[in-house]
Design an enzyme around this catalytic site. Structure first.
Site, mmCIF file in Angstrom:
data_model
loop_
_atom_site.group_PDB
_atom_site.id
_atom_site.type_symbol
_atom_site.label_atom_id
_atom_site.label_comp_id
_atom_site.label_asym_id
_atom_site.label_seq_id
_atom_site.Cartn_x
_atom_site.Cartn_y
_atom_site.Cartn_z
ATOM 1 N N ARG A 1 0.854 -1.183 0.000
ATOM 2 C CA ARG A 1 0.000 0.000 0.000
ATOM 3 C C ARG A 1 0.886 1.228 0.000
ATOM 4 N NH1 ARG A 1 -3.675 -2.756 -1.703
ATOM 5 N NH2 ARG A 1 -5.013 -0.911 -1.703
ATOM 6 N N GLU B 1 -3.402 7.786 -5.922
ATOM 7 C CA GLU B 1 -3.376 7.063 -7.197
ATOM 8 C C GLU B 1 -4.472 7.575 -8.118
ATOM 9 O OE1 GLU B 1 -3.402 2.827 -6.573
ATOM 10 O OE2 GLU B 1 -1.458 2.856 -5.557
ATOM 11 N N HIS C 1 0.347 0.366 -10.285
ATOM 12 C CA HIS C 1 -0.436 -0.585 -9.470
ATOM 13 C C HIS C 1 -0.809 -1.826 -10.284
ATOM 14 C CE1 HIS C 1 -3.078 -0.676 -5.620
ATOM 15 N NE2 HIS C 1 -2.725 -1.908 -5.971
ATOM 16 N N GLY D 1 0.192 -5.004 -9.481
ATOM 17 C CA GLY D 1 0.435 -6.224 -8.726
ATOM 18 C C GLY D 1 -0.464 -7.384 -9.104
#
Length: 607
Positions: A295, A324, A343, A345
């Site tokens: 995070r 974001e 982002h 992941g």
């Protein structure tokens, strides 16, 4: 069997009728009574109370189907699964105002990190929203406290993207060490600068994994395969999991002070917010390299920028950010020694399909009234515990309903004692589920609040209810988890004096008999009556003809008796007659019973 026929029967053996169906006045769907999230969504407070008197025997949805609102992109596999059970509304890029307008028509909401589910959203739902599904593991965009207060379950999908996130962490680790992104950008700019992009080897280097959950442990496993020496810090992780893959668990200070690489896998909580700040960076080994696929908020980004400029941090690889998307001119994103991705992941085809299915299954389970394993704001109860205690749920709720109706006006309820009689060891009896249902029974008859397993303890605390639980050890087989449940309300007056026990509290006790809930004790009087329909409690002098007189009055009103029991101190002394009826007697019938000679007190209780 009518009430008039009761005089020729053994009153203890009058058999119960089964209740049928759902009242037509309820224009929504409800859960099975054994559901830990059972609640009522009805057009009015009065209707909800009428509906709650009848236990529902359904585990599937009652038409119309529940509605699921999806506000961010979700894989088609998940959408298809949801459509089998619910009406699905895919509305993307909603403003807060638009979301608040829609949410009152929805039973479930599915979001990614792009939608903020604030307190205002829960307040706008009007109590209808039962579950919020967060795609992925993070829940920092959901106001979990507000969800709990409103009895809304929050579930996530923490497992399906585990491998994808771990692989991305390793990809950033290796790309950062060998300056892959910078070299790629240089070549695309028409340059050939072999000597500029001198990297470092991973072999033999020390990696500190901060947070040893699903993703952290998978990163550690892969880093071991690259020849790295891996340590980890996580105060809640089991040591045997770390030992199994050859990882040493160390303190936070040791982890950050002695390592060459740090990989972050921490949730964003008040305790972890900006955990990596100027003070933390000052205690690190000079030249450390940091990867964050967890995070964004766990790193103080301005402090990281200063650490990069000073050389304390040699490089950073970031997939997540405090804001974001980050601002266009963000200095950290543009730093020469920082590798960034937007982002990504969970951004593999396999992970996207997996998380879509996982969150869809979790939301469907919650809508069915099942406690999903990924619930983040409910007591951690195994399905075995829920299944085992389900037969006692109806007893627990109805004892609460009976007890609160016996309280006379004036002083409010403050102290409630619950006794569980069991042959089980104390540590082998989890009572969260039953306590929640007792709170539900105590609160719902006198308020418009809907109570379930999620918000029960919060509601009790908010109303100043002090609940104490005692497990009474009994001899016998521990095969059945509970022999009886007793609910006592202290320091109040009762509208039925015989409900006051020898110790001075209103007291009701129930047991399971032939799979059905029975009231077995009121105050100090032993009774035996099925807990269905409504109950008449009548204290009278124990003498012939009393049962017949009451039965005749009810029979003339066409009120059907489903069960009857008489508990007495001794022959010709005081007795308590408990009568279960399917229909609520008229005021005139109740007046006639109350005025019978030898009837000392009388009360009608609605289940």
């Amino acid at each position: 069997m009518t009430a008039a026929a009761v005089t020729s029967c053994n009153p203890v053996l009058v058999q119960s009728r089964k209740q049928q169906g759902l009242p037509h006045s309820v224009v929504s769907w409800r859960f099975s009574p054994s559901s830990p999230f059972a609640t009522t969504t009805a057009p009015s407070r009065a209707t909800s109370r009428r509906a709650s008197r009848r236990p529902l025997r359904v585990a599937a949805f009652v038409n119309p189907k529940p509605t699921v609102l999806v506000t961010d992109n979700l894989g088609e596999a998940g959408i298809d699964l949801l459509k089998r059970y619910a009406n699905v509304d895919c509305s993307y890029d909603l403003s807060l105002e638009e979301l608040c307008t829609k949410i009152s028509l929805c039973d479930a909401l599915i979001v990614t990190g792009g939608t903020k589910v604030t307190r205002e959203v829960f307040e706008s739902s009007g109590g209808r929203l039962r579950v919020v599904g967060r795609v992925g593991v993070g829940i920092d965009n959901v106001d979990v406290t507000a969800a709990t207060e409103h009895g809304c379950l929050v579930v996530n999908a923490p497992t399906a993207d585990t491998v994808a996130a771990a692989e991305h962490g390793i990809a950033l680790l290796t790309s950062m060490a060998r300056k892959i992104a910078q070299a790629d950008a240089s070549m695309k700019a028409g340059k050939w600068q072999r000597s500029t992009f001198l990297g470092v080897s991973l072999l033999g280097k020390r990696l500190a994994v901060m947070g040893f959950g699903r993703v952290g442990s998978e990163v550690a496993r892969r880093a071991k395969g690259l020849g790295m020496n891996v340590i980890a810090h996580d105060p809640f992780a089991p040591l045997d999991r770390a030992r199994a893959i050859g990882v040493d668990m160390v303190s936070f200070d040791e982890a950050i002070a002695t390592t060459d690489f740090i990989s972050l896998h921490l949730p964003l909580t008040p305790a972890t917010s900006k955990m990596f700040n100027d003070v933390t960076f000052s205690r690190m080994k000079r030249g450390v390299r940091i990867v964050n696929v967890a995070r964004g908020g766990v790193i103080d980004e301005e402090a990281l920028l200063r650490a990069l400029e000073s050389g304390i941090v040699a490089q950073a690889a970031l997939d997540v950010f405090t804001e974001e998307p980050p601002p266009e001119e963000d200095k950290l994103v543009r730093h020469r020694n920082v590798t960034v991705t937007p982002h990504l992941g969970a951004s593999t085809m396999e992970a996207q399909e997996g998380v879509a299915i996982e969150i869809a299954e979790a939301v469907i389970e919650a809508l069915k009234g099942e406690l999903t394993a990924t619930a983040v704001n409910a007591p951690m109860l195994s399905m075995e515990v829920i299944s085992e205690l389900s037969p006692y749920v109806e007893i627990a709720e109805k004892l609460g309903r009976l007890a609160v109706q016996l309280v006379s006006g004036g002083i409010g309820i403050r102290s409630v004692r619950i006794h569980y009689g069991s042959a089980r060891e104390h540590d082998d009896l989890d009572t969260h589920y039953l306590r929640a249902m007792i709170i539900k029974g105590l609160v719902e008859p006198t308020s418009s609040v809907f109570v379930n397993l999620v918000n029960a303890d919060f509601v009790a605390k908010q109303r100043g209810l002090r609940l104490t639980e005692e497990k009474v050890s009994l001899d016998g087989s521990p095969e059945n988890p509970i022999e009886y449940i007793q609910v006592q309300i202290a320091n109040v007056e009762s509208k039925f004096a015989s409900a006051i026990s020898d110790s001075g509290e209103i007291s009701v006790e129930g047991r399971l008999k032939d799979g059905k809930p029975h009231l077995t004790k009121v105050g100090s009087f032993r009774v035996d009556v099925s807990l269905e329909g409504s109950l008449l409690l009548c204290r009278q002098v124990d003498k012939p003809g009393m049962i017949g007189k009451v039965g005749s009055i009810l029979g003339k009103e066409n009120v059907n008796i489903n069960y009857m029991s008489v508990g007495r101190i001794a022959p010709w002394k005081l007795a308590v007659m408990t009568i279960g009826v399917d229909e609520e007697p008229s005021r005139e019938a109740l007046r006639k019973i109350r005025e019978l000679q030898d009837v000392e007190e009388f009360v009608l209780l609605k289940l």
